[in-house]
Design a protein around this motif. Structure first.
Motif, PDB file in Angstrom:
ATOM      1  N   VAL A  50     -38.715   2.693  -0.808  1.00  0.00           N
ATOM      2  CA  VAL A  50     -38.255   4.021  -1.217  1.00  0.00           C
ATOM      3  C   VAL A  50     -39.470   4.839  -1.643  1.00  0.00           C
ATOM      4  N   LYS A  51     -39.532   6.071  -1.199  1.00  0.00           N
ATOM      5  CA  LYS A  51     -40.584   6.971  -1.652  1.00  0.00           C
ATOM      6  C   LYS A  51     -40.055   7.810  -2.804  1.00  0.00           C
ATOM      7  N   LEU A  52     -40.557   7.538  -4.002  1.00  0.00           N
ATOM      8  CA  LEU A  52     -40.153   8.319  -5.160  1.00  0.00           C
ATOM      9  C   LEU A  52     -40.885   9.657  -5.155  1.00  0.00           C
ATOM     10  N   THR A  53     -40.129  10.711  -5.297  1.00  0.00           N
ATOM     11  CA  THR A  53     -40.677  12.065  -5.305  1.00  0.00           C
ATOM     12  C   THR A  53     -40.223  12.778  -6.567  1.00  0.00           C
ATOM     13  N   PRO A  54     -40.902  13.842  -6.962  1.00  0.00           N
ATOM     14  CA  PRO A  54     -40.461  14.584  -8.150  1.00  0.00           C
ATOM     15  C   PRO A  54     -38.996  15.004  -8.025  1.00  0.00           C
ATOM     16  N   GLY A  55     -38.218  14.696  -9.041  1.00  0.00           N
ATOM     17  CA  GLY A  55     -36.797  15.009  -9.046  1.00  0.00           C
ATOM     18  C   GLY A  55     -35.902  13.815  -8.824  1.00  0.00           C
ATOM     19  N   LYS A  56     -36.451  12.707  -8.275  1.00  0.00           N
ATOM     20  CA  LYS A  56     -35.645  11.502  -8.007  1.00  0.00           C
ATOM     21  C   LYS A  56     -35.949  10.452  -9.076  1.00  0.00           C
ATOM     22  N   VAL A  57     -34.950  10.141  -9.879  1.00  0.00           N
ATOM     23  CA  VAL A  57     -35.091   9.130 -10.929  1.00  0.00           C
ATOM     24  C   VAL A  57     -34.338   7.873 -10.495  1.00  0.00           C
ATOM     25  N   ILE A  58     -34.994   6.735 -10.591  1.00  0.00           N
ATOM     26  CA  ILE A  58     -34.369   5.477 -10.224  1.00  0.00           C
ATOM     27  C   ILE A  58     -34.156   4.614 -11.464  1.00  0.00           C
ATOM     28  N   PHE A  59     -32.982   3.993 -11.529  1.00  0.00           N
ATOM     29  CA  PHE A  59     -32.642   3.027 -12.572  1.00  0.00           C
ATOM     30  C   PHE A  59     -32.583   1.652 -11.904  1.00  0.00           C
ATOM     31  N   ILE A  60     -33.323   0.694 -12.421  1.00  0.00           N
ATOM     32  CA  ILE A  60     -33.421  -0.637 -11.814  1.00  0.00           C
ATOM     33  C   ILE A  60     -32.951  -1.689 -12.813  1.00  0.00           C
ATOM     34  N   ASP A  61     -32.041  -2.557 -12.372  1.00  0.00           N
ATOM     35  CA  ASP A  61     -31.617  -3.699 -13.188  1.00  0.00           C
ATOM     36  C   ASP A  61     -32.753  -4.713 -13.190  1.00  0.00           C
ATOM     37  N   ASN A  62     -33.525  -4.728 -14.255  1.00  0.00           N
ATOM     38  CA  ASN A  62     -34.706  -5.582 -14.346  1.00  0.00           C
ATOM     39  C   ASN A  62     -34.349  -7.060 -14.483  1.00  0.00           C
ATOM     40  N   TRP A  63     -33.097  -7.377 -14.696  1.00  0.00           N
ATOM     41  CA  TRP A  63     -32.654  -8.772 -14.730  1.00  0.00           C
ATOM     42  C   TRP A  63     -32.256  -9.261 -13.343  1.00  0.00           C
ATOM     43  N   ARG A  64     -32.300  -8.374 -12.362  1.00  0.00           N
ATOM     44  CA  ARG A  64     -31.837  -8.744 -11.017  1.00  0.00           C
ATOM     45  C   ARG A  64     -32.766  -8.258  -9.904  1.00  0.00           C
ATOM     46  N   VAL A  65     -33.098  -6.972  -9.905  1.00  0.00           N
ATOM     47  CA  VAL A  65     -33.824  -6.363  -8.788  1.00  0.00           C
ATOM     48  C   VAL A  65     -35.318  -6.275  -9.120  1.00  0.00           C
ATOM     49  N   MET A  66     -36.130  -6.793  -8.217  1.00  0.00           N
ATOM     50  CA  MET A  66     -37.574  -6.731  -8.397  1.00  0.00           C
ATOM     51  C   MET A  66     -38.118  -5.439  -7.810  1.00  0.00           C
ATOM     52  N   HIS A  67     -39.224  -5.010  -8.354  1.00  0.00           N
ATOM     53  CA  HIS A  67     -39.871  -3.821  -7.826  1.00  0.00           C
ATOM     54  C   HIS A  67     -41.351  -4.101  -7.607  1.00  0.00           C
ATOM     55  N   GLY A  68     -41.946  -3.333  -6.735  1.00  0.00           N
ATOM     56  CA  GLY A  68     -43.377  -3.398  -6.454  1.00  0.00           C
ATOM     57  C   GLY A  68     -43.777  -2.053  -5.876  1.00  0.00           C
ATOM     58  N   ARG A  69     -44.961  -1.998  -5.259  1.00  0.00           N
ATOM     59  CA  ARG A  69     -45.391  -0.716  -4.674  1.00  0.00           C
ATOM     60  C   ARG A  69     -46.505  -0.944  -3.665  1.00  0.00           C
ATOM     61  N   ASP A  70     -46.663   0.052  -2.790  1.00  0.00           N
ATOM     62  CA  ASP A  70     -47.852   0.170  -1.935  1.00  0.00           C
ATOM     63  C   ASP A  70     -49.048   0.594  -2.777  1.00  0.00           C
ATOM     64  N   SER A  71     -50.230   0.285  -2.274  1.00  0.00           N
ATOM     65  CA  SER A  71     -51.414   0.921  -2.866  1.00  0.00           C
ATOM     66  C   SER A  71     -51.355   2.412  -2.550  1.00  0.00           C
ATOM     67  N   PHE A  72     -52.101   3.192  -3.272  1.00  0.00           N
ATOM     68  CA  PHE A  72     -52.038   4.634  -3.059  1.00  0.00           C
ATOM     69  C   PHE A  72     -53.384   5.278  -3.335  1.00  0.00           C
ATOM     70  N   THR A  73     -53.501   6.513  -2.897  1.00  0.00           N
ATOM     71  CA  THR A  73     -54.695   7.309  -3.165  1.00  0.00           C
ATOM     72  C   THR A  73     -54.284   8.557  -3.935  1.00  0.00           C
ATOM     73  N   GLY A  74     -55.240   9.169  -4.575  1.00  0.00           N
ATOM     74  CA  GLY A  74     -55.009  10.433  -5.254  1.00  0.00           C
ATOM     75  C   GLY A  74     -54.339  10.268  -6.612  1.00  0.00           C
ATOM     76  N   LEU A  75     -54.026  11.400  -7.201  1.00  0.00           N
ATOM     77  CA  LEU A  75     -53.389  11.421  -8.520  1.00  0.00           C
ATOM     78  C   LEU A  75     -51.891  11.137  -8.374  1.00  0.00           C
ATOM     79  N   ARG A  76     -51.440  10.123  -9.039  1.00  0.00           N
ATOM     80  CA  ARG A  76     -50.016   9.770  -9.034  1.00  0.00           C
ATOM     81  C   ARG A  76     -49.583   9.579 -10.480  1.00  0.00           C
ATOM     82  N   GLN A  77     -48.677  10.430 -10.917  1.00  0.00           N
ATOM     83  CA  GLN A  77     -48.244  10.402 -12.312  1.00  0.00           C
ATOM     84  C   GLN A  77     -46.772  10.008 -12.381  1.00  0.00           C
TER      85      GLN A  77
END
Length: 417
Positions: free
Chosen positions: A368-395
């Motif tokens: 999933v590509k998170l963009t400004p305006g999209k908030v994700i809620f993740i069940d940390n007891w069930r669903v794992m998360h990770g990410r691609d490496s990235f360039t530039g400013l990411r806040q």
């Protein structure tokens, strides 16, 4: 299952698992039953019961229940025993005679009615007993879920909640929570790209859990904390705060700004992968759900000093129905493995490898590509998360939410959680 676990663990854990056996001198004496053993039936309610020496056997709705007499007295819902206004027990459990037996038992108008020594009468709805007995709970699910891989989730076509409706309409919150409970992730779109708006949207469903990272956090790849999340590096799938004795329940992310490339968010249903292991290799599943593993977070910087440790098995299940409720998987924070004897270590690594293989199958990865305006809620007891490496400013900003309060909100909407 117990036999399987004994076969897996007992040879290696024999020093830990010495069974305490009562000697004849301390065994509970057999107490004479006050009535003759009998079977009574009530055709109108299709209920039969048989009072035995140590319990009352009740057959109702296709379920055979074994109801301990102390348990029955302890769960009396009379006004003297239970405060229905506060849903709290009045009865002092420590005052119940452990050899108590009812003087009389009958079924009347859909209730089991017991008369105790001294004349106290307890009435139990037959449906309540069926729902709350061990036999009933063993057959029921605590929290219904839909386990998913990427295709299953995409085909479900689950809509995101919308900011305006979410903030003003309880029905929108209920739909959001239902999706969250079923899939372990849920989204709110069109949220203003500010920390304040992100905080407001999270508080519609739960309390924020303040941790060493703060209450609401906002971070970039500045290595301001001793964690690889504060970098531009790719992160493999993991659950957060595995080094807490009780890991945080819900993770919230909102990408406020990204001026660069990469940085997609990876989501994997840990329960889907774990169920594959359970089906393919039950003994590996049992090993991962019973051997405790240590996770650790050590931070030593000018501004932050932390040393946290959490201990628990990779997979956690309810013992009465074998339903999974927590996965603790983080290869970055897993500490030294020294909580099992040497002859289990190789087998644990093999079990862990099988789970890792399932977690890393490309078909199980949802990107999933998170963009400004999209908030994700993740069940940390069930669903794992990770990410691609990235360039530039990411806040990013976000927070952790208390799991208990999310589930409480769901139950108040009448959802099963």
């Amino acid at each position: 299952m117990l036999a399987m676990l004994n076969r897996i663990l007992r040879p290696a854990l024999k020093p830990w698992l010495k069974q305490a056996q009562l000697s004849p001198a301390v065994r509970k004496p057999q107490l004479p039953w006050r009535h003759k053993t009998q079977i009574r039936a009530c055709a109108a309610t299709s209920a039969t019961f048989q009072p035995l020496e140590d319990c009352l056997v009740l057959n109702y709705g296709g379920t055979t229940m074994h109801l301990n007499y102390v348990w029955l007295r302890d769960h009396c819902r009379s006004a003297a025993s239970y405060n229905s206004s506060t849903n709290q027990r009045n009865l002092d459990t420590g005052s119940i005679d452990l050899a108590i037996r009812p003087d009389d038992a009958t079924v009347q108008n859909g209730h089991l009615v017991l008369t105790w020594p001294g004349g106290h009468v307890s009435k139990y709805s037959l449906s309540w007993l069926a729902e709350n007995s061990y036999e009933g709970k063993k057959q029921s699910t605590i929290q219904p879920r839909i386990l998913w891989n990427s295709d299953i989730y995409k085909e479900a076509n689950i809509p995101s909640a919308k900011w305006d409706m979410f903030m003003s309409c309880d029905d929108e919150v209920k739909k959001f929570l239902q999706n969250y409970l079923l899939y372990g992730i849920a989204f709110v779109d069109d949220v203003p790209a500010t920390v304040e708006a992100t905080e407001a949207v999270t508080q519609r469903v739960s309390l924020i859990r303040e941790t060493t990272y703060g209450r609401m956090w906002c971070f970039t790849s500045d290595f301001s904390r001793g964690d690889t999340a504060y970098s531009q590096l790719a992160l493999d799938r993991h659950t957060d705060t595995s080094y807490f004795q009780e890991p945080c329940g819900i993770q919230v992310f909102h990408c406020l700004k990204h001026e660069g490339t990469g940085g997609r968010t990876l989501l994997v249903d840990g329960f889907y992968a774990a169920e594959k292991v359970r089906q393919q290799s039950p003994e590996n599943f049992e090993l991962l759900s019973h051997v405790p593993i240590r996770h650790e977070y050590i931070e030593k910087s000018d501004n932050h000093q932390n040393h946290m440790t959490g201990i628990g098995p990779v997979l956690n299940v309810y013992p009465w129905n074998n339903e999974m409720y927590l996965i603790r998987y983080n290869n970055y924070d897993r500490s030294v493995i020294n909580t099992m004897p040497h002859d289990l270590v190789q087998r644990w690594y093999e079990a862990h490898r099988e789970l890792t293989t399932e977690l890393r199958r490309p078909e199980n990865e949802l990107w999933v590509k998170l963009t400004p305006g999209k908030v994700i809620f993740i069940d940390n007891w069930r669903v794992m998360h990770g990410r691609d490496s990235f360039t530039g400013l990411r806040q990013l900003c976000g927070c952790y939410l208390t799991r208990d309060d999310v589930l409480s909100s769901a139950r108040c909407f009448g959802l099963q959680a």
